[in-house]
Design a protein around this motif. Structure first.
Motif, PDB file in Angstrom:
ATOM      1  N   PRO A 173      34.868  51.481  48.567  1.00 42.61           N
ATOM      2  CA  PRO A 173      34.436  50.080  48.499  1.00 42.61           C
ATOM      3  C   PRO A 173      33.215  49.842  47.617  1.00 42.61           C
ATOM      4  CG  PRO A 173      33.941  51.031  50.656  1.00 42.61           C
ATOM      5  CD  PRO A 173      34.820  52.006  49.948  1.00 42.61           C
ATOM      6  N   SER A 174      32.521  50.916  47.205  1.00 42.31           N
ATOM      7  CA  SER A 174      31.364  50.728  46.325  1.00 42.31           C
ATOM      8  C   SER A 174      31.761  50.549  44.857  1.00 42.31           C
ATOM      9  CB  SER A 174      30.419  51.929  46.434  1.00 42.31           C
ATOM     10  OG  SER A 174      31.018  53.111  45.933  1.00 42.31           O
ATOM     11  N   VAL A 175      33.034  50.656  44.549  1.00 44.97           N
ATOM     12  CA  VAL A 175      33.493  50.469  43.167  1.00 44.97           C
ATOM     13  C   VAL A 175      33.124  49.063  42.683  1.00 44.97           C
ATOM     14  CG1 VAL A 175      35.583  50.123  41.788  1.00 44.97           C
ATOM     15  CG2 VAL A 175      35.376  52.129  43.219  1.00 44.97           C
ATOM     16  N   PRO A 176      32.562  48.948  41.476  1.00 42.80           N
ATOM     17  CA  PRO A 176      32.261  47.623  40.917  1.00 42.80           C
ATOM     18  C   PRO A 176      33.550  46.951  40.440  1.00 42.80           C
ATOM     19  CG  PRO A 176      31.674  49.323  39.331  1.00 42.80           C
ATOM     20  CD  PRO A 176      32.101  50.039  40.586  1.00 42.80           C
ATOM     21  N   VAL A 177      34.213  46.280  41.355  1.00 48.75           N
ATOM     22  CA  VAL A 177      35.558  45.775  41.103  1.00 48.75           C
ATOM     23  C   VAL A 177      35.592  44.818  39.919  1.00 48.75           C
ATOM     24  CG1 VAL A 177      37.484  44.478  42.079  1.00 48.75           C
ATOM     25  CG2 VAL A 177      36.197  46.078  43.514  1.00 48.75           C
ATOM     26  N   GLU A 178      34.651  43.905  39.861  1.00 43.00           N
ATOM     27  CA  GLU A 178      34.642  42.920  38.783  1.00 43.00           C
ATOM     28  C   GLU A 178      34.519  43.602  37.425  1.00 43.00           C
ATOM     29  OE1 GLU A 178      35.002  39.122  37.236  1.00 43.00           O
ATOM     30  OE2 GLU A 178      35.184  39.762  39.320  1.00 43.00           O
ATOM     31  N   LEU A 179      33.631  44.583  37.327  1.00 42.04           N
ATOM     32  CA  LEU A 179      33.439  45.286  36.061  1.00 42.04           C
ATOM     33  C   LEU A 179      34.691  46.059  35.664  1.00 42.04           C
ATOM     34  CD1 LEU A 179      31.566  46.172  33.767  1.00 42.04           C
ATOM     35  CD2 LEU A 179      30.756  48.024  35.251  1.00 42.04           C
ATOM     36  N   VAL A 180      35.263  46.775  36.613  1.00 42.46           N
ATOM     37  CA  VAL A 180      36.454  47.567  36.311  1.00 42.46           C
ATOM     38  C   VAL A 180      37.621  46.670  35.903  1.00 42.46           C
ATOM     39  CG1 VAL A 180      38.184  49.126  37.281  1.00 42.46           C
ATOM     40  CG2 VAL A 180      35.766  49.473  37.807  1.00 42.46           C
ATOM     41  N   SER A 181      37.758  45.528  36.557  1.00 40.62           N
ATOM     42  CA  SER A 181      38.877  44.634  36.253  1.00 40.62           C
ATOM     43  C   SER A 181      38.771  44.011  34.872  1.00 40.62           C
ATOM     44  CB  SER A 181      38.979  43.529  37.309  1.00 40.62           C
ATOM     45  OG  SER A 181      37.870  42.655  37.238  1.00 40.62           O
ATOM     46  N   LEU A 182      37.571  44.028  34.289  1.00 41.18           N
ATOM     47  CA  LEU A 182      37.387  43.460  32.955  1.00 41.18           C
ATOM     48  C   LEU A 182      37.530  44.495  31.840  1.00 41.18           C
ATOM     49  CD1 LEU A 182      34.357  41.065  33.592  1.00 41.18           C
ATOM     50  CD2 LEU A 182      36.766  40.441  33.293  1.00 41.18           C
TER      51      LEU A 182
END
Length: 203
Positions: free
Chosen positions: A154-163
């Protein structure tokens, strides 16, 4: 491309659906004109002529050139549904493959649209809402789903990875007029996304 006879541009009777053949002809003519002449030089008169109809038929379906061109670009690429194929890798591949251009023509069309978006705020907003945001949101939803399932930390930077993927894809389109190919799409998943997500989980 087959031309549509002028009579098909008549307003349909009340309650009757619009003619999908005419709509497709207009979208295809839009791609032809934008690819040949660029976004700014594309004129609705020329698009209507190539589609075998009149401008009134265009305005009954789209409010103006920006909406029409965005619709034509979307028509080439299709929608960006959220996959659920039973594995993180397969879901990521399905998301990234959305950016694989079906043809050089599709990549050039998108290149023209993205180039205009850097100069025109209305186009930029329309591109973001209709072309940029949906596939990025699909990828973000996939990552969040696999976080909820305990596969991704859950610590993954989801917004950054999705971009990451749209950034690479649109960079190629704007600078090289090339969309992603299948090999690059697989490499993005196997060599970038999965290692980043799995490294977080194993750390």
């Amino acid at each position: 491309m087959a031309r549509v006879s002028p009579e098909l541009s008549d307003t349909p009777a009340a309650g009757r659906p619009r003619d999908p053949v005419l709509e497709q002809a207009i979208l295809e003519a839009t791609v032809e004109v934008v690819v040949e002449k660029g976004f700014a030089a594309a004129k609705l008169d020329e698009i209507a002529r190539r589609a075998g109809t009149g401008k009134a038929a265009i305005y009954r379906r789209w409010p103006g050139k920006t909406a029409l061109v965005i619709a034509a670009a979307q028509n080439l690429r299709g929608n960006a549904p959220v996959p659920d194929r039973g594995s993180l890798r397969e879901d990521l591949l399905a998301c990234v493959r959305h950016y694989v251009s079906p043809s050089a023509r599709a990549a050039l069309m998108l290149a023209n649209v993205l180039a205009e978006a850097t100069r025109d705020g209305e186009v930029r907003e329309a591109v973001t809402a209709s072309i940029g945001r949906p596939p990025a949101e699909a990828l973000r939803t996939v990552i969040e789903r696999w976080i909820a399932r305990g596969t991704v930390d859950p610590s993954v930077p989801v917004e950054l990875v999705s971009l990451l993927v749209p950034s690479v894809a649109f960079h190629r389109v704007v600078l090289m007029h090339e969309g992603l190919d299948e090999a690059t799409a697989v490499a993005l998943v196997d060599d970038v996304l999965l290692p980043a997500l799995e490294a977080r989980r194993s750390s």
